[in-house]
Enzyme design. Structure first.
Site, PDB file in Angstrom:
ATOM      1  N   CYS A  96       2.512  -5.585   0.787  1.00 34.49           N
ATOM      2  CA  CYS A  96       1.660  -4.449   1.098  1.00 34.49           C
ATOM      3  C   CYS A  96       1.481  -3.820   2.477  1.00 34.49           C
ATOM      4  CB  CYS A  96       0.320  -4.648   0.267  1.00 34.49           C
ATOM      5  SG  CYS A  96      -0.319  -6.305   0.840  1.00 34.49           S
ATOM      6  N   HIS A 118      -5.194  -1.297   4.319  1.00 32.40           N
ATOM      7  CA  HIS A 118      -4.470  -2.208   5.206  1.00 32.40           C
ATOM      8  C   HIS A 118      -4.092  -1.341   6.549  1.00 32.40           C
ATOM      9  CE1 HIS A 118      -4.336  -5.249   2.664  1.00 32.40           C
ATOM     10  NE2 HIS A 118      -2.977  -5.495   2.576  1.00 32.40           N
TER      11      HIS A 118
END
Length: 369
Positions: free
Chosen positions: A160, A257
């Protein structure tokens, strides 16, 4: 997810999800339940959940309630015999079991898109970020030939945090020239740790400057994604010249993120300006966008001019979670690197389940599904 009207001529596909009760499996299920062409017909988990309805077996932690059209599905074991009626299977399995299970599905000629790390560095398995290297799906032909398969295959999406940086890197390199070095400091959401993840006592009023195994993935996965085919189109060749220095932090954010990225260009005589880099990202159009995949965002990258953006609360859902937002693009005044920027990605959509689903849409349009 707010899809536009179904794409004319795009075929319906029956889908299964492995590891359906976990955080990645739940996101897979949610995206598929709302998909105009993919129908979720089978869900698999551990023996503890097998035989229960999906609603009974799952502590639902994904935003929004469990869609009614999937709650009554019966959870089975993650065995190929229960997924023979599926056109494609999505794996949200934990890495402790994913490798063996996915191998069995491949041997049974069932197409699998995996979010697990186990096969990402296998040279026979494409590692695909849909808005970067969807052409690597063509390696499915080689994989099938070597395994004696006519319809099965295994494709992985990336880590990710890696996904959030390679998309802007691909855009910059397409217009401004090769990057041979970068330094990355990530600020990663707690959802990336899965459920239950870090406790509230760990994360409240705190951040953790270590995520086990995360930094080790940054360089090899970036090198593979940004690599190319060999001259005969029979193997994928990594970008071995690319050097990635990474520090990964866990922060008290639910989803999203962040990454602070400093890049250095290979050709020291042609270093672009910050404005040229911004324009490269604004102009970037990936192949999945040109193919008009149903989940493809209008923009692969959104460049922000505000001094304090991107921010997870404000920007993680850009493009329904499929768009990377980039801000603070500037030249490095120290001269140590060339360009500095901040990137934000939705770690469970483009950074995980959504990436696999967009890969599958492209595979349909390319004739592999």
């Amino acid at each position: 997810m707010d899809f536009s009207s179904p794409k004319k001529g795009f075929p319906k596909k029956r889908c299964g999800v492995l590891g359906c009760t976990g955080s990645v499996g739940q996101r897979f299920s949610l995206l598929l339940a709302e998909h105009p062409h993919f129908e979720l017909v089978a869900v698999g988990a551990s023996e503890r959940s097998s035989g229960k309805t999906y609603k009974e077996a799952t502590t639902w932690k994904t935003s929004g309630s469990m869609p009614e059209n999937i709650g009554e599905l019966t959870v089975t074991l993650c065995d190929p015999q229960h997924f023979k009626h599926c056109d494609v299977v999505f794996s949200g399995l934990d890495s402790s079991v994913a490798g063996e299970v996915e191998d069995r599905f491949l041997k049974e000629n069932i197409p699998v898109f995996s979010n697990a790390k186990n096969h990402r560095q296998d040279p026979s398995v494409p590692l695909v970020v849909p808005t970067v290297n969807i052409s690597h799906l063509d390696y499915i032909k080689v994989q099938r030939e070597s395994n004696g398969l006519d319809k099965g295959f295994l494709v992985c999406n990336s880590n990710c945090a890696v996904i959030g940086i390679v998309i802007p890197l691909a855009a910059i390199q397409a217009s401004c020239g090769a990057i041979d070095g970068l330094s990355v400091v990530t600020n990663q959401a707690v959802s990336g740790a899965g459920f239950p993840g870090p406790s509230m006592m760990e994360m409240m009023d705190n951040w953790i400057p270590y995520i086990s195994g995360e930094e080790d993935k940054m360089q090899p996965e970036s090198r593979k994604i940004l690599g190319q085919y060999d001259v005969e189109g029979k193997a994928l060749v990594d970008r071995t010249d690319l050097k990635v220095s990474a520090t990964c932090n866990r922060v008290a954010v639910t989803d999203g993120h962040g990454a602070c990225v400093s890049v250095r260009f290979a050709d020291r005589s042609k270093v672009p300006s910050a404005e040229q880099v911004k324009q490269a990202m604004k102009d970037y159009v990936s192949e999945v966008q040109k193919m008009e995949c149903p989940s493809a965002p209008e923009k692969a990258i959104a460049v922000m001019e505000e001094a304090d953006r991107p921010q997870p609360k404000l920007d993680r859902d850009a493009g329904r979670g499929y768009t990377i937002t980039v801000g603070r693009v500037r030249e490095d005044p120290s001269g140590f690197c060339d360009i500095i920027f901040t990137a934000l990605s939705h770690n469970t959509v483009i950074g995980a389940s959504g990436s696999s689903i967009l890969n599958a849409e492209a595979a349909v349009l390319k004739g592999y599904l």
